[in-house]
Design a protein around this motif. Structure first.
Motif, PDB file in Angstrom:
ATOM      1  N   UNK A  60       1.026  -1.356  -0.270  1.00  0.00           N
ATOM      2  CA  UNK A  60       0.362  -0.300   0.397  1.00  0.00           C
ATOM      3  C   UNK A  60       1.358   1.193   0.224  1.00  0.00           C
ATOM      4  N   UNK A  61       0.566   1.870  -0.869  1.00  0.00           N
ATOM      5  CA  UNK A  61       1.452   3.689  -0.857  1.00  0.00           C
ATOM      6  C   UNK A  61       1.383   3.666   0.867  1.00  0.00           C
ATOM      7  N   UNK A 166     -10.296  -3.845  -5.624  1.00  0.00           N
ATOM      8  CA  UNK A 166     -10.868  -2.521  -5.310  1.00  0.00           C
ATOM      9  C   UNK A 166      -9.656  -1.167  -5.863  1.00  0.00           C
ATOM     10  N   UNK A 167      -8.642  -1.943  -6.698  1.00  0.00           N
ATOM     11  CA  UNK A 167      -7.637  -1.099  -6.548  1.00  0.00           C
ATOM     12  C   UNK A 167      -6.987   0.085  -5.989  1.00  0.00           C
ATOM     13  N   UNK A 168      -6.889  -0.239  -4.801  1.00  0.00           N
ATOM     14  CA  UNK A 168      -6.093   0.544  -3.705  1.00  0.00           C
ATOM     15  C   UNK A 168      -4.688   0.490  -3.257  1.00  0.00           C
ATOM     16  N   UNK A 169      -3.801  -0.984  -3.917  1.00  0.00           N
ATOM     17  CA  UNK A 169      -2.938  -1.588  -3.498  1.00  0.00           C
ATOM     18  C   UNK A 169      -2.153  -2.250  -4.439  1.00  0.00           C
ATOM     19  N   UNK A 170      -1.216  -2.011  -4.443  1.00  0.00           N
ATOM     20  CA  UNK A 170      -0.553  -2.582  -5.775  1.00  0.00           C
ATOM     21  C   UNK A 170       0.339  -4.142  -5.031  1.00  0.00           C
ATOM     22  N   UNK A 171       0.250  -5.509  -6.337  1.00  0.00           N
ATOM     23  CA  UNK A 171       0.428  -6.118  -6.132  1.00  0.00           C
ATOM     24  C   UNK A 171       1.529  -6.687  -5.893  1.00  0.00           C
ATOM     25  N   UNK A 172       2.156  -7.196  -4.809  1.00  0.00           N
ATOM     26  CA  UNK A 172       4.518  -7.784  -4.724  1.00  0.00           C
ATOM     27  C   UNK A 172       4.179  -8.769  -3.803  1.00  0.00           C
ATOM     28  N   UNK A 173       5.009  -9.338  -4.463  1.00  0.00           N
ATOM     29  CA  UNK A 173       5.067 -11.278  -4.587  1.00  0.00           C
ATOM     30  C   UNK A 173       6.660 -11.678  -3.960  1.00  0.00           C
ATOM     31  N   UNK A 174       5.933 -12.847  -3.307  1.00  0.00           N
ATOM     32  CA  UNK A 174       7.587 -13.463  -2.980  1.00  0.00           C
ATOM     33  C   UNK A 174       7.711 -14.713  -3.174  1.00  0.00           C
ATOM     34  N   UNK A 188      -7.147  -9.636  -9.923  1.00  0.00           N
ATOM     35  CA  UNK A 188      -7.685  -8.767  -9.280  1.00  0.00           C
ATOM     36  C   UNK A 188      -7.777  -7.103  -9.625  1.00  0.00           C
ATOM     37  N   UNK A 189      -6.201  -7.545  -9.725  1.00  0.00           N
ATOM     38  CA  UNK A 189      -5.308  -6.316  -9.979  1.00  0.00           C
ATOM     39  C   UNK A 189      -5.658  -5.588 -11.184  1.00  0.00           C
ATOM     40  N   UNK A 190      -5.254  -6.604 -12.791  1.00  0.00           N
ATOM     41  CA  UNK A 190      -6.064  -5.945 -13.941  1.00  0.00           C
ATOM     42  C   UNK A 190      -7.477  -5.296 -13.959  1.00  0.00           C
ATOM     43  N   UNK A 191      -7.845  -6.218 -13.083  1.00  0.00           N
ATOM     44  CA  UNK A 191      -9.401  -6.052 -13.392  1.00  0.00           C
ATOM     45  C   UNK A 191      -9.677  -4.632 -12.865  1.00  0.00           C
ATOM     46  N   UNK A 198     -12.803   6.430 -10.710  1.00  0.00           N
ATOM     47  CA  UNK A 198     -12.131   7.490 -11.224  1.00  0.00           C
ATOM     48  C   UNK A 198     -11.760   8.585  -9.003  1.00  0.00           C
ATOM     49  N   UNK A 199     -10.621   8.845  -8.820  1.00  0.00           N
ATOM     50  CA  UNK A 199     -10.278   9.258  -7.810  1.00  0.00           C
ATOM     51  C   UNK A 199     -10.201   8.295  -6.255  1.00  0.00           C
ATOM     52  N   UNK A 200     -10.546   6.964  -5.862  1.00  0.00           N
ATOM     53  CA  UNK A 200     -11.054   5.741  -5.488  1.00  0.00           C
ATOM     54  C   UNK A 200      -9.307   4.444  -5.564  1.00  0.00           C
ATOM     55  N   UNK A 201      -8.593   5.050  -6.972  1.00  0.00           N
ATOM     56  CA  UNK A 201      -7.763   3.432  -7.093  1.00  0.00           C
ATOM     57  C   UNK A 201      -6.430   4.294  -7.535  1.00  0.00           C
ATOM     58  N   UNK A 202      -5.327   3.408  -7.147  1.00  0.00           N
ATOM     59  CA  UNK A 202      -3.848   3.808  -7.272  1.00  0.00           C
ATOM     60  C   UNK A 202      -3.852   3.994  -8.989  1.00  0.00           C
ATOM     61  N   UNK A 203      -4.038   3.155  -9.938  1.00  0.00           N
ATOM     62  CA  UNK A 203      -4.401   2.760 -11.178  1.00  0.00           C
ATOM     63  C   UNK A 203      -4.759   4.025 -12.035  1.00  0.00           C
TER      64      UNK A 203
END
Length: 301
Positions: A60-61, A166-174, A188-191, A198-203
């Protein structure tokens, strides 16, 4: 096709803490359950038995990153989106409201309710002793203390999945997080990226791979600043702290290569790279990553 994770039942609390979009406070019903969590370092709970949970598979940011004694002090990414992720996380685990401290705006002064029952699904602690887990509020998949094979059906019920959806965070994998579950999170992130709210997504504003012009930290921290993968933000913040009077990026790739702390491979390819300079390009004062976050798998330390 799945992976065993330890189920620990307990309660989530946010009052008195500074949660963000990928970190939350958790107390097991049985504090001794922390000893069951595998890892390079044990989870050391606070005096009340609680410990911070780092949510698996997402980033998350930042709302408060860095040392107060560093040249730029504690910094953050654009706060409207960073706070939106935190609020959604609290909602997903069962809180219906909260208030911020008047003096420390990142600290939660009260929540409704004060605590919520929930569970975590963990494969272990990281090198810092932080428990890394999927977190859920309802539909606990197995009795406490059991190892359960986590599949996609269980994954979609977690806050981790819902935050990506919800588009509020980035996928980051280990690397030890299984490919099947990574694929589900990536979908889910791609969708979310295909139709950002608008205004509610990091993407909507993401410039991780298209490029961000960095003229100083303000480029990355203002409310209308650049939205980039938090891991890249952290590396830039630490780099710029080395010479606060000069925001030049001319040595940034060399810094990434010298640090060499990030070992990773690209999805579907065997080669392990040492250092993020392999996936970062710099052109004057513009920096970008050459691969999308979901294409990169970091190797466990």
């Amino acid at each position: 096709m799945s992976m065993p994770m330890l189920v620990i039942k307990g309660t989530f609390r946010a009052k008195g803490f500074e949660p963000d979009g990928d970190t939350v406070n958790f107390t097991p019903d049985n504090v001794a359950d922390w000893r069951l969590v595998p890892g390079a370092r044990p989870v050391v709970p606070r005096w009340d038995g609680s410990a911070s949970i780092r949510l698996e598979g997402i980033d998350a940011l930042e709302t408060h990153y860095g040392d107060e004694k560093s040249p730029s002090g504690v910094q953050h990414q654009p706060l409207p989106l960073a706070h939106a992720a935190m609020q959604e996380l609290l909602k997903q685990i069962g809180f219906t409201g909260f208030d911020r401290d008047d003096k420390d705006r990142e600290r939660i002064s009260s929540t409704t309710p004060e605590a919520v029952d929930g569970y975590i699904l963990t494969r272990g602690a990281d090198v810092f002793g932080r428990c890394v887990a999927l977190v859920g509020h309802r539909s606990q998949p197995a009795p406490n203390g059991y190892a359960v094979e986590v599949d996609e059906r269980m994954l979609v019920k977690t806050a981790n999945y819902q935050l990506l959806k919800a588009g509020l965070v980035y996928p980051t994998y280990y690397s030890e997080f299984p490919e099947l579950l990574r694929a589900s999170l990536t979908a889910a992130a791609a969708a979310a990226a295909a139709a950002p709210e608008p205004g509610k997504s990091v993407w909507e504003k993401d410039v991780t791979t298209t490029g961000v012009k960095v003229t100083g930290l303000q480029s990355l921290t203002a409310d209308d600043g650049a939205v980039i993968l938090p891991k890249l933000f952290r590396r830039l913040k630490d780099y710029l702290d080395l010479n606060p009077s000069d925001p030049s990026l001319s040595c940034f790739r060399a810094y990434l290569a010298g640090a060499a702390e990030d070992h990773f491979y690209l999805q579907g390819k065997p080669e392990v790279f040492r250092g993020m300079h392999h996936v970062v390009e710099v052109d004057g004062d513009t920096v970008r990553m050459t691969h999308k976050p979901q294409e990169i798998v970091f190797v466990e330390k």
